[in-house]
Design an enzyme around this catalytic site. Sequence first.
Site, PDB file in Angstrom:
ATOM      1  CG  HIS A  18      -2.046  -1.010   1.126  1.00 27.36           C
ATOM      2  ND1 HIS A  18      -2.857  -1.347   2.186  1.00 27.36           N
ATOM      3  CD2 HIS A  18      -2.472  -1.770   0.076  1.00 27.36           C
ATOM      4  CE1 HIS A  18      -3.737  -2.268   1.797  1.00 27.36           C
ATOM      5  NE2 HIS A  18      -3.515  -2.550   0.525  1.00 27.36           N
TER       6      HIS A  18
ATOM      7  CG  ASN B 261      -5.960  -9.522  14.286  1.00 22.35           C
ATOM      8  OD1 ASN B 261      -5.055  -8.724  14.036  1.00 22.35           O
ATOM      9  ND2 ASN B 261      -7.225  -9.219  14.106  1.00 22.35           N
TER      10      ASN B 261
HETATM   11  P1  OAD Z   1      -7.316  -2.353  10.609  1.00 24.48           P
HETATM   12  O1  OAD Z   1      -7.361  -1.176  11.498  1.00 24.48           O
HETATM   13  O2  OAD Z   1      -8.469  -2.595   9.701  1.00 24.48           O
HETATM   14  O3  OAD Z   1      -7.175  -3.648  11.510  1.00 24.48           O
HETATM   15  C1  OAD Z   1      -6.217  -3.736  12.530  1.00 24.48           C
HETATM   16  C2  OAD Z   1      -6.370  -5.097  13.189  1.00 24.48           C
HETATM   17  O4  OAD Z   1      -5.336  -5.211  14.151  1.00 24.48           O
HETATM   18  C3  OAD Z   1      -7.691  -5.301  13.923  1.00 24.48           C
HETATM   19  O5  OAD Z   1      -8.255  -6.559  13.561  1.00 24.48           O
HETATM   20  C4  OAD Z   1      -7.295  -5.288  15.390  1.00 24.48           C
HETATM   21  O6  OAD Z   1      -8.064  -6.169  16.183  1.00 24.48           O
HETATM   22  C5  OAD Z   1      -5.870  -5.760  15.349  1.00 24.48           C
HETATM   23  N1  OAD Z   1      -5.019  -5.260  16.429  1.00 24.48           N
HETATM   24  C6  OAD Z   1      -5.074  -4.071  17.087  1.00 24.48           C
HETATM   25  N2  OAD Z   1      -4.099  -3.980  17.999  1.00 24.48           N
HETATM   26  C7  OAD Z   1      -3.391  -5.137  17.939  1.00 24.48           C
HETATM   27  C8  OAD Z   1      -2.261  -5.660  18.630  1.00 24.48           C
HETATM   28  N3  OAD Z   1      -1.634  -4.969  19.585  1.00 24.48           N
HETATM   29  N4  OAD Z   1      -1.817  -6.891  18.290  1.00 24.48           N
HETATM   30  C9  OAD Z   1      -2.443  -7.613  17.320  1.00 24.48           C
HETATM   31  N5  OAD Z   1      -3.516  -7.177  16.638  1.00 24.48           N
HETATM   32  C10 OAD Z   1      -3.985  -5.952  16.933  1.00 24.48           C
HETATM   33  O7  OAD Z   1      -5.942  -2.283   9.801  1.00 24.48           O
HETATM   34  P2  OAD Z   1      -5.507  -3.081   8.488  1.00 24.48           P
HETATM   35  O8  OAD Z   1      -6.103  -4.436   8.463  1.00 24.48           O
HETATM   36  O9  OAD Z   1      -4.045  -2.955   8.383  1.00 24.48           O
HETATM   37  O10 OAD Z   1      -5.273   0.788   3.439  1.00 24.48           O
HETATM   38  O11 OAD Z   1      -6.184  -2.201   7.370  1.00 24.48           O
HETATM   39  C11 OAD Z   1      -5.975  -2.545   6.023  1.00 24.48           C
HETATM   40  C12 OAD Z   1      -5.928  -1.325   5.157  1.00 24.48           C
HETATM   41  O12 OAD Z   1      -7.085  -0.516   5.378  1.00 24.48           O
HETATM   42  C13 OAD Z   1      -4.792  -0.373   5.453  1.00 24.48           C
HETATM   43  O13 OAD Z   1      -3.580  -0.756   4.861  1.00 24.48           O
HETATM   44  C14 OAD Z   1      -5.285   0.897   4.866  1.00 24.48           C
HETATM   45  C15 OAD Z   1      -6.685   0.877   5.399  1.00 24.48           C
HETATM   46  O14 OAD Z   1      -7.611   1.594   4.728  1.00 24.48           O
HETATM   47  C16 OAD Z   1      -4.864   1.822   2.708  1.00 24.48           C
HETATM   48  O15 OAD Z   1      -4.491   2.888   3.180  1.00 24.48           O
HETATM   49  C17 OAD Z   1      -4.929   1.575   1.229  1.00 24.48           C
END
Ligand code: OAD
Length: 237
Positions: free
Chosen positions: A112, A205
């Site tokens: 990304h 996660n």
């Molecule tokens: P999200 O914010 O959607 O998800 C983060 C995940 O991490 C959630 O499922 C939380 O439960 C988990 N989480 C939080 N704290 C944690 C910890 N300490 N240890 C383990 N897990 C934890 O973020 P992404 O999945 O990365 O795209 O989002 C995907 C994409 O959506 C991003 O790259 C971005 C966004 O829009 C773009 O900018 C194109």
Amino acid sequence: MTKIKNIVVLTGAGISAESGIRTFRDTGGLWEDRSIEEVATPQGYAADPELVLGFYNARRAQLSTVEPNTAHTALAKLEAGLAKEGGNLTIVTQNVDDLHERAGTQNVIHMHGELLSQWCRACNQKFISADAFTTKSSCPKCDVIGKVRPDIVWFGEMPYYMDTIEVAVTNCDLFVSIGTSGAVYPAAGYVQMARGLGKQTLEINLEPSEGSAFFHDTRLGKAGDLVPIWVDEILSA
Ligand code: OAD
């Protein structure tokens, strides 16, 4: 059990949460004050470039205030450990921060984009800069003013390195997803690709992701606690 030599790890915002970078979809997430349409689409940028540039300037400035956490450093240790045994770790990250690199990992694919990379829409060249950009900034490559945008993949744009990622998933023994909600494709679909190819799959996660049912195994908890334990298991197996 055959020895695991080649691993693909997909990371998301959750792996950087304990470093102090807010995730996207948790309470208090990054989009709290700004909608995705405003700051993460080409349309949002066209409508208000100054706002969008300022949003990413703030994210970029934050990088100098945060450090890699134990999950990032454990993955760097895994990369070195696998390499010693003729194996390979590929980290495919959705994150635009540089914490994997600062933890010492070499092989990181930013699907990304990256906060530290800028893209000039006049000359189509990219360059590394930690500076803040406005609509009055000029491109250091072609000197054109007002055409530098963040090298971030916005919604509606094609993620980077898709071919390279598919090859890495095809060649791995184990696919692991860490700290991602599984809400955004194509990243969210790599577990299904891995399963279809007969690979082992693991999710680490805080809570089950949207694609949790596709994984053989799910470990719930903080990445900073669970990733070092999992890495030690792999390296001592
Ligand atoms: P999200 O914010 O959607 O998800 C983060 C995940 O991490 C959630 O499922 C939380 O439960 C988990 N989480 C939080 N704290 C944690 C910890 N300490 N240890 C383990 N897990 C934890 O973020 P992404 O999945 O990365 O795209 O989002 C995907 C994409 O959506 C991003 O790259 C971005 C966004 O829009 C773009 O900018 C194109």
